[in-house]
Design a protein around this motif. Sequence first.
Motif, PDB file in Angstrom:
ATOM      1  N   UNK A   1       2.245   6.335  -5.208  1.00  0.00           N
ATOM      2  CA  UNK A   1       2.094   5.765  -4.092  1.00  0.00           C
ATOM      3  C   UNK A   1       0.718   5.488  -4.008  1.00  0.00           C
ATOM      4  N   UNK A   2      -0.144   6.859  -4.322  1.00  0.00           N
ATOM      5  CA  UNK A   2      -1.333   6.703  -3.989  1.00  0.00           C
ATOM      6  C   UNK A   2      -2.254   5.794  -4.964  1.00  0.00           C
ATOM      7  N   UNK A   3      -1.808   5.490  -6.203  1.00  0.00           N
ATOM      8  CA  UNK A   3      -2.505   4.710  -7.094  1.00  0.00           C
ATOM      9  C   UNK A   3      -2.257   3.279  -6.982  1.00  0.00           C
ATOM     10  N   UNK A   4      -0.895   2.897  -6.246  1.00  0.00           N
ATOM     11  CA  UNK A   4      -0.516   1.592  -5.983  1.00  0.00           C
ATOM     12  C   UNK A   4      -1.476   1.226  -4.738  1.00  0.00           C
ATOM     13  N   UNK A   5      -1.757   2.205  -3.929  1.00  0.00           N
ATOM     14  CA  UNK A   5      -2.747   1.774  -2.726  1.00  0.00           C
ATOM     15  C   UNK A   5      -4.043   1.865  -2.797  1.00  0.00           C
ATOM     16  N   UNK A   6      -4.512   2.677  -3.847  1.00  0.00           N
ATOM     17  CA  UNK A   6      -6.006   2.981  -3.733  1.00  0.00           C
ATOM     18  C   UNK A   6      -6.649   2.208  -5.157  1.00  0.00           C
TER      19      UNK A   6
END
Length: 211
Positions: A105-110
């Motif tokens: 989720x962090x990569x998808x958002x960041x």
Amino acid sequence: MSLSPPSFAHIHIGHVLSGWSDTPQRQGLLRIALQDARVAAEHAEYAVQGARDLNSVRLHLGHVVQALDPALEPQGPGSGYGLVRALGGLSEHLGYAGSVSDASAALKAGLPPLIDGLQPLRREALLLTALTREGRRVADPGQALAYAQEAQQRCQALETQLAQLGQRLQALLAAENPPYSPVAERYLFGLIRLPSGEWGFAERRRSAGSY
């Protein structure tokens, strides 16, 4: 000890940080981009320092062009890959990393903000290419110097912004769970895209550690 491969997302990050198949010495795309950005900034500065000699200004502006796009100027001290091409590759592979199904989720958002930040850098590299090529054509030393000075300022700013983007990527990866770690070459260079659009690994013929 687990022999499970890294996530597809982390492999694409590995192409950015560790190695990619078509770069010089198969280095990571970010390393190549930073290297060529540094060469461009250094030789723009040399062009300014050589202001009393029009030939020197032209020579070093040519080296800036080569660091940006060696297809336009093959001779020079850059990597031979070119900043413009490297920035395009960074956008592509960060895009893959954020869109695969196993991305956190962090990569998808960041990652999308980082990719958005790469677009103006690539536009600036293209502008610098045109600027320095034009600077090499002028016959007036004062005009040539003016081109060199603007190229120097823009190249230095571009190098700084690219380094900052790399720091933002490292900060994003520091929050990964499981943590990101350097990807083994058999995964970096064994990844293929299937006709379905999914990702997989090239057939490993001899052992689990080869391909």
